[in-house]
Design an enzyme around this catalytic site. Structure first.
Site, short mmCIF file in Angstrom:
data_model
loop_
_atom_site.label_atom_id
_atom_site.label_comp_id
_atom_site.label_asym_id
_atom_site.label_seq_id
_atom_site.Cartn_x
_atom_site.Cartn_y
_atom_site.Cartn_z
N ASN A 23 -0.08 -36.11 2.65
CA ASN A 23 0.76 -35.71 1.52
C ASN A 23 1.85 -36.73 1.18
O ASN A 23 2.43 -36.67 0.09
CB ASN A 23 1.35 -34.31 1.75
CG ASN A 23 0.27 -33.25 1.59
OD1 ASN A 23 -0.84 -33.54 1.10
ND2 ASN A 23 0.57 -32.02 2.00
N ARG A 92 -5.42 -32.83 -5.76
CA ARG A 92 -4.25 -32.21 -6.34
C ARG A 92 -3.22 -33.24 -6.80
O ARG A 92 -2.64 -33.16 -7.87
CB ARG A 92 -3.63 -31.31 -5.25
CG ARG A 92 -2.40 -30.56 -5.65
CD ARG A 92 -2.77 -29.45 -6.56
NE ARG A 92 -1.61 -28.75 -7.06
CZ ARG A 92 -1.64 -28.03 -8.17
NH1 ARG A 92 -2.74 -27.93 -8.87
NH2 ARG A 92 -0.57 -27.40 -8.57
N ASP A 116 -7.17 -28.24 -3.72
CA ASP A 116 -7.72 -27.09 -3.02
C ASP A 116 -7.60 -25.81 -3.81
O ASP A 116 -6.57 -25.54 -4.43
CB ASP A 116 -7.01 -26.94 -1.67
CG ASP A 116 -7.56 -27.95 -0.70
OD1 ASP A 116 -8.74 -28.30 -0.84
OD2 ASP A 116 -6.80 -28.40 0.16
N ARG A 121 -2.12 -22.31 -8.85
CA ARG A 121 -1.24 -23.45 -8.55
C ARG A 121 -0.67 -23.98 -9.85
O ARG A 121 -1.06 -25.06 -10.33
CB ARG A 121 -2.02 -24.54 -7.80
CG ARG A 121 -2.60 -24.03 -6.50
CD ARG A 121 -3.27 -25.13 -5.69
NE ARG A 121 -2.29 -25.99 -5.03
CZ ARG A 121 -2.63 -27.01 -4.22
NH1 ARG A 121 -3.89 -27.28 -4.01
NH2 ARG A 121 -1.70 -27.73 -3.64
N GLN A 125 6.91 -26.11 -13.15
CA GLN A 125 8.18 -26.72 -12.71
C GLN A 125 8.17 -28.24 -12.91
O GLN A 125 9.22 -28.83 -13.16
CB GLN A 125 8.47 -26.37 -11.24
CG GLN A 125 8.64 -24.89 -10.98
CD GLN A 125 9.75 -24.29 -11.84
OE1 GLN A 125 10.89 -24.75 -11.85
NE2 GLN A 125 9.40 -23.25 -12.60
N ASP A 307 -0.11 -24.97 5.24
CA ASP A 307 -1.29 -25.79 5.57
C ASP A 307 -1.72 -25.64 7.03
O ASP A 307 -2.76 -26.17 7.43
CB ASP A 307 -1.01 -27.28 5.27
CG ASP A 307 -0.78 -27.54 3.80
OD1 ASP A 307 -1.00 -26.61 2.99
OD2 ASP A 307 -0.36 -28.66 3.44
N ILE A 329 3.48 -18.60 0.60
CA ILE A 329 3.34 -19.68 -0.41
C ILE A 329 2.04 -19.47 -1.20
O ILE A 329 2.04 -19.53 -2.43
CB ILE A 329 3.28 -21.07 0.27
CG1 ILE A 329 4.36 -21.22 1.35
CG2 ILE A 329 3.33 -22.20 -0.77
CD1 ILE A 329 5.72 -21.57 0.92
C1 LIG Z 1 -0.45 -33.04 -2.23
C2 LIG Z 1 0.50 -32.12 -1.57
O1 LIG Z 1 1.59 -32.51 -1.18
N1 LIG Z 1 0.08 -30.87 -1.37
C3 LIG Z 1 0.94 -29.94 -0.68
C4 LIG Z 1 1.95 -29.41 -1.68
O2 LIG Z 1 1.21 -28.86 -2.77
P1 LIG Z 1 2.00 -28.55 -4.12
O3 LIG Z 1 3.04 -29.59 -4.32
O4 LIG Z 1 0.97 -28.39 -5.17
O5 LIG Z 1 2.67 -27.19 -3.75
P2 LIG Z 1 4.11 -26.71 -4.19
O6 LIG Z 1 5.12 -27.05 -3.14
O7 LIG Z 1 4.37 -27.21 -5.55
O8 LIG Z 1 3.90 -25.13 -4.25
C5 LIG Z 1 4.77 -24.21 -3.61
C6 LIG Z 1 4.76 -22.90 -4.36
O9 LIG Z 1 5.36 -23.08 -5.64
C7 LIG Z 1 4.51 -22.60 -6.67
N2 LIG Z 1 4.70 -23.50 -7.84
C8 LIG Z 1 4.60 -24.85 -7.67
C9 LIG Z 1 4.78 -25.71 -8.73
C10 LIG Z 1 5.07 -25.17 -10.01
O10 LIG Z 1 5.26 -25.88 -11.00
N3 LIG Z 1 5.17 -23.82 -10.13
C11 LIG Z 1 4.99 -22.96 -9.07
O11 LIG Z 1 5.08 -21.74 -9.22
C12 LIG Z 1 3.10 -22.70 -6.08
O12 LIG Z 1 2.21 -21.82 -6.72
C13 LIG Z 1 3.37 -22.35 -4.63
O13 LIG Z 1 3.40 -20.96 -4.45
O14 LIG Z 1 2.75 -28.41 -1.05
C14 LIG Z 1 2.00 -27.26 -0.62
C15 LIG Z 1 2.99 -26.25 -0.06
O15 LIG Z 1 3.63 -26.74 1.04
C16 LIG Z 1 0.95 -27.68 0.42
O16 LIG Z 1 0.12 -26.58 0.69
C17 LIG Z 1 0.09 -28.82 -0.10
O17 LIG Z 1 -0.65 -29.39 0.97
C1 LIG Z 2 -3.44 -27.75 -0.05
C2 LIG Z 2 -3.61 -28.96 0.45
O1 LIG Z 2 -3.86 -30.08 -0.24
P1 LIG Z 2 -3.78 -30.38 -1.81
O2 LIG Z 2 -2.42 -29.97 -2.26
O3 LIG Z 2 -3.96 -31.84 -1.84
O4 LIG Z 2 -4.89 -29.61 -2.46
C3 LIG Z 2 -3.53 -29.22 1.91
O5 LIG Z 2 -3.41 -30.39 2.28
O6 LIG Z 2 -3.60 -28.27 2.71
#
Ligand SMILES: CC(=O)N[C@H]1[C@@H](OP(=O)(O)OP(=O)(O)OC[C@H]2O[C@@H](n3ccc(=O)[nH]c3=O)[C@H](O)[C@@H]2O)O[C@H](CO)[C@@H](O)[C@@H]1O
Ligand SMILES: C=C(OP(=O)(O)O)C(=O)O
Length: 424
Positions: A23, A92, A116, A121, A125, A307, A329
């Site tokens: 990540n 992602r 994933d 997702r 934000q 994760d 989450i």
């Molecule tokens: C590439 C990467 O770094 N992936 C990680 C990143 O994913 P990713 O960055 O996509 O996940 P986020 O931290 O953004 O998501 C956290 C929470 O916020 C929500 N959300 C997020 C963005 C947004 O604009 N609006 C919203 O509502 C999501 O649905 C989720 O419930 O953090 C996740 C949470 O630790 C991990 O599972 C992933 O492995």
């Molecule tokens: C959810 C994951 O990855 P990504 O955000 O890249 O889909 C993960 O690494 O567990």
């Protein structure tokens, strides 16, 4: 697509060395296009996401080469171009090209990211942060088109409604070369964010507060790399091997670990009665028996990582009573359950409370199952190692998205495991 074939029943022993954090890497590669010089990363994991990001770089005339953990990227001849949507959809983190392209060209056009399938997702934000910085964001079918007005990107006050790793990093990537001062409040605090900020600051960015929930950025004109950036160890890969070693090891040393990044996970292993030997940069897991059941609730860092909820599940099958997991989450991150049940695991999901209940299971048997996503695949892989007979995991590319040199590492621990290409 690859299948992973595991002949279970070989207890694991020996040493395993953790690779660089997926990540971090998947954010650092897009961040590299902000530089006015070539950049070099060390400890880059050999995972599918890296190879797909290199395909995306190539489409922008950014050359890259990757061998033995060293990735060189030369963004000095970058051009604006249409990005390959197959590669964009394969992961992602392709969303980081939004912030990075905005910083580089003041506009970005990109299809919706993949990654994933772990429930909804949204990226609202990320969009909110870009809009606060003066961008106009328009959806054109599957494309998101982000433009800045005549004034270009403007520093802004950004308050994230949810703690989001992706939105925090994307806002940083856009703000780093914006005009003026940006403050991101309610920012995520993951170690990978600190890693990306370390890389940017070493190139001349002015970012303070990474690792806290308020990040302040003073825009700069130019970023120039003068040293190799060494990527931090992957705490999720480390947690996966910790779970595997505790569940089915006879003494495994996990090297290249920052134990402080795994505190919430280690606390749960200790609660189960596992006697870890924690050193400065390695953790030894002795053969463990007689595990206490536990309750897990996933939270943003430094809480228990979403994760790791699936990778810890096979270990919970060995506990003396029922354990529970609530993933706050991604409550729908449950693709592993029906696959593990095919192997004889006693796991159920209570929809109403969003609780996964993992009961003691005496025996797992090999089965034909599928990896619905990366961490579902990781938990199935651990179960396959523990099971009697052969387990075949379809869609193993989902595991290869994030587990560095997985076959070599498992083989080195005395597992019997191979990858077979479906097309053969
Ligand atoms: C590439 C990467 O770094 N992936 C990680 C990143 O994913 P990713 O960055 O996509 O996940 P986020 O931290 O953004 O998501 C956290 C929470 O916020 C929500 N959300 C997020 C963005 C947004 O604009 N609006 C919203 O509502 C999501 O649905 C989720 O419930 O953090 C996740 C949470 O630790 C991990 O599972 C992933 O492995
Ligand atoms: C959810 C994951 O990855 P990504 O955000 O890249 O889909 C993960 O690494 O567990």
């Amino acid at each position: 697509m690859n299948k992973m074939i595991i002949k279970g029943g070989h207890r694991l022993s020996g040493n395993v060395t953790i690779g660089g954090a997926k990540n971090s890497t998947v954010a650092l590669i897009p961040a590299a296009i902000l530089a006015d010089t070539p950049v070099q990363f060390d400890m880059v994991p050999n995972i599918l996401d890296v190879h797909n990001l290199m395909v995306i770089l190539e489409s922008m005339n950014v050359s890259s080469d990757f061998a033995d953990g060293i990735l060189n990227i030369d963004p000095t001849k970058i051009i604006e171009s249409a990005l390959p949507s197959k590669a964009i959809k394969s992961l992602r983190a392709s969303y980081y090209f939004m912030g990075a392209l905005l910083g580089r060209f003041g506009r970005a056009e990109i299809s919706f990211p993949g990654g994933d399938n772990i429930g909804p997702r949204p990226i609202d934000q990320h969009i909110k942060a870009f809009e606060a910085m003066g961008c106009k964001v328009v959806n054109k079918g599957d494309q998101i088109v982000i433009t800045t007005g005549e004034k270009g990107l403007q520093g802004a006050q950004i308050f994230l409604d949810v703690v989001s790793v992706g939105a925090t990093i994307n806002a940083i990537l856009a703000a780093v070369k914006a005009k003026g001062h940006t403050v991101i409040r309610n920012a995520a605090k993951e170690p990978e964010i600190i890693d990306v900020v370390t890389f940017l600051n070493n190139m001349g960015a002015k970012i303070r507060g990474a690792g806290t929930d308020v990040i302040r950025i003073e825009g700069v004109e130019s970023l120039r790399a003068t040293n190799t950036h060494i990527i931090i160890p992957d705490r999720i890969e480390a947690g996966t091997y910790l779970s595997m070693a505790a569940a089915y090891g006879e003494g495994v040393k996990i090297q290249n670990v920052i134990p402080e990044h795994l505190e919430s996970f280690i606390a749960k292993l200790k609660e189960m009665g596992i006697k870890l030997e924690i050193n400065e940069d390695s953790i030894y897991v002795p053969k463990s028996v007689d595990f206490k059941n536990i309750e897990v609730k996933t939270m943003p860092y430094p809480g228990f990582a979403t994760d790791l909820q699936q990778p810890i599940t096979p270990l919970l099958l060995r506990a003396n009573g029922d354990s529970t997991i609530i993933d706050t989450i991604y409550p729908k991150r449950t693709k592993h359950i029906q696959e593990l049940c095919k192997m004889g695991a006693k796991i159920r999901y209570d929809e109403e409370s969003g609780t996964i209940i993992v009961s003691h299971t005496d025996k797992l048997v090999g089965a034909k199952i599928t990896a619905g996503e990366i961490r579902a695949g990781a938990s199935e892989m651990i179960a396959g190692l523990m099971a009697e007979g052969t387990t075949v995991i379809d869609n193993a590319d989902n595991i290869l998205r994030g587990y560095d040199n997985i076959i070599d590492k498992l083989t080195n621990l005395h597992a019997e495991v191979e990858l077979v290409n479906d097309e053969n």
